[in-house]
Motif scaffolding. Structure first.
Motif, PDB file in Angstrom:
ATOM      1  N   LEU A  98      27.726  57.723  63.635  1.00 12.72           N
ATOM      2  CA  LEU A  98      28.833  57.103  64.286  1.00 12.72           C
ATOM      3  C   LEU A  98      28.441  56.841  65.805  1.00 12.72           C
ATOM      4  O   LEU A  98      28.437  55.813  66.200  1.00 12.72           O
ATOM      5  CB  LEU A  98      30.489  57.661  64.178  1.00 12.72           C
ATOM      6  N   GLY A  99      28.013  57.614  66.457  1.00  9.40           N
ATOM      7  CA  GLY A  99      28.358  57.918  68.007  1.00  9.40           C
ATOM      8  C   GLY A  99      26.300  57.792  68.374  1.00  9.40           C
ATOM      9  O   GLY A  99      25.330  57.733  66.913  1.00  9.40           O
ATOM     10  N   CYS A 159      36.314  52.545  65.230  1.00  8.71           N
ATOM     11  CA  CYS A 159      34.799  52.375  65.812  1.00  8.71           C
ATOM     12  C   CYS A 159      34.438  51.231  64.725  1.00  8.71           C
ATOM     13  O   CYS A 159      33.552  50.387  65.279  1.00  8.71           O
ATOM     14  CB  CYS A 159      33.965  53.515  65.306  1.00  8.71           C
ATOM     15  N   ALA A 164      35.950  48.278  69.773  1.00 13.08           N
ATOM     16  CA  ALA A 164      35.340  49.783  70.459  1.00 13.08           C
ATOM     17  C   ALA A 164      33.697  50.175  70.133  1.00 13.08           C
ATOM     18  O   ALA A 164      32.797  50.124  70.033  1.00 13.08           O
ATOM     19  CB  ALA A 164      36.313  49.935  69.116  1.00 13.08           C
ATOM     20  N   SER A 165      34.160  51.544  71.256  1.00 10.26           N
ATOM     21  CA  SER A 165      32.653  51.843  71.914  1.00 10.26           C
ATOM     22  C   SER A 165      32.375  52.776  70.875  1.00 10.26           C
ATOM     23  O   SER A 165      33.419  53.214  70.153  1.00 10.26           O
ATOM     24  CB  SER A 165      33.230  52.898  73.492  1.00 10.26           C
ATOM     25  N   ALA A 166      31.120  53.494  70.922  1.00 12.58           N
ATOM     26  CA  ALA A 166      30.723  54.419  69.684  1.00 12.58           C
ATOM     27  C   ALA A 166      31.007  55.880  70.083  1.00 12.58           C
ATOM     28  O   ALA A 166      31.026  56.503  70.059  1.00 12.58           O
ATOM     29  CB  ALA A 166      28.895  54.189  69.709  1.00 12.58           C
ATOM     30  N   VAL A 168      34.041  56.330  71.489  1.00 11.18           N
ATOM     31  CA  VAL A 168      35.159  56.886  70.265  1.00 11.18           C
ATOM     32  C   VAL A 168      35.550  57.877  70.103  1.00 11.18           C
ATOM     33  O   VAL A 168      35.631  58.498  70.377  1.00 11.18           O
ATOM     34  CB  VAL A 168      35.698  55.677  70.077  1.00 11.18           C
ATOM     35  N   TYR A 169      34.685  57.657  69.089  1.00  9.89           N
ATOM     36  CA  TYR A 169      34.705  59.188  67.834  1.00  9.89           C
ATOM     37  C   TYR A 169      34.177  60.256  68.012  1.00  9.89           C
ATOM     38  O   TYR A 169      34.542  60.999  68.139  1.00  9.89           O
ATOM     39  CB  TYR A 169      33.839  58.847  66.554  1.00  9.89           C
ATOM     40  N   CYS A 217      29.122  50.188  63.714  1.00  6.24           N
ATOM     41  CA  CYS A 217      28.796  50.603  64.432  1.00  6.24           C
ATOM     42  C   CYS A 217      27.951  51.793  64.372  1.00  6.24           C
ATOM     43  O   CYS A 217      27.368  53.227  65.194  1.00  6.24           O
ATOM     44  CB  CYS A 217      30.439  51.692  65.821  1.00  6.24           C
TER      45      CYS A 217
END
Length: 225
Positions: A98-99, A159, A164-166, A168-169, A217
């Motif tokens: 995710l990130g 996400c 939403a930004s990557a 966040v997670y 994302c």
């Protein structure tokens, strides 16, 4: 008597139905990690939710089984080890998908997993050292690692929102790691509280199914488009 039984078994371990659901949760966690690493985040999140469901059920099932003290201790260790895989490692693996692949994501995953190890080890010691006549624990100290089965799928759904930004997670992962080892009291859920958590989990599951496609994302989804 039990010593003779142990020595006559072809395999080490204690085998009864009390650990079946715990093992099922572990297998779902491993399968979920494989899904995450191949970009199938929706399936991975569903597996994480199901791991949480297995964790909710295994204690109740274990209490219906007559076990020797050794088998009970084995069950406690198995539960803790499986929690480490499903709720200590699995959510961190999802973070790598995710990130973005940067120092922040790696650091967040490290903080989270290390905190999970510390927490589970600490409470294993507390359980072993507990007096036989000690009162039943009514509160958790810090956030239980199993809370990630409900919280992290919610964050993963966030996400999926276009703005939403990557980050966040991974940020949520790091915060949860700190909460794992913090000294605040959380009342153990019973009855209605457990039913409410199960309902929230069901709602998240339905939202994941209705979402369709993959969570936007994810690195795999971004590269494919």
């Amino acid at each position: 008597m039990f010593k003779n039984i142990r020595e006559s078994r072809p395999l080490i371990g204690y085998y009864n139905y009390s650990v079946i659901v715990t093992y099922l949760g572990l297998l779902l966690g491993i399968y979920g990690m494989q899904l995450a690493l191949t970009g199938k985040i929706r399936g991975a999140i569903i597996c994480l939710l199901l791991c949480g469901l297995c964790d909710m059920m295994d204690g109740a099932i274990a209490r219906t089984c007559k076990r020797t003290p050794e088998a009970m201790c084995f069950g406690m260790q198995i539960d803790s080890l499986c929690d480490m895989v499903c709720f200590g490692v699995f959510p961190a693996v999802i973070a790598f998908v995710l990130g973005p692949a940067n120092a922040f994501t790696i650091a967040a995953a490290m903080i989270y997993t290390l905190a999970a190890v510390i927490r589970l080890s600490y409470f294993n010691v507390q359980e072993i050292m507990k007096a036989p006549d000690a009162e039943k624990r009514t509160h958790y100290t810090g956030l239980p690692v199993t809370a990630s089965a409900l919280i992290m799928p919610l964050i993963a759904l966030l996400c999926a929102l276009p703005k939403a930004s990557a980050y966040v997670y991974p940020a949520a992962l790091a915060v949860m790691g700190v909460l794992f080892v913090s000294r605040f009291q959380v009342k153990k859920p019973y009855g209605r509280a457990i039913a409410l958590m199960a309902l929230i989990g069901l709602v998240v599951l339905v939202l994941i199914i209705l979402l369709g496609g993959e969570i936007p994302c994810t690195r795999f989804f971004t590269e494919a488009n």
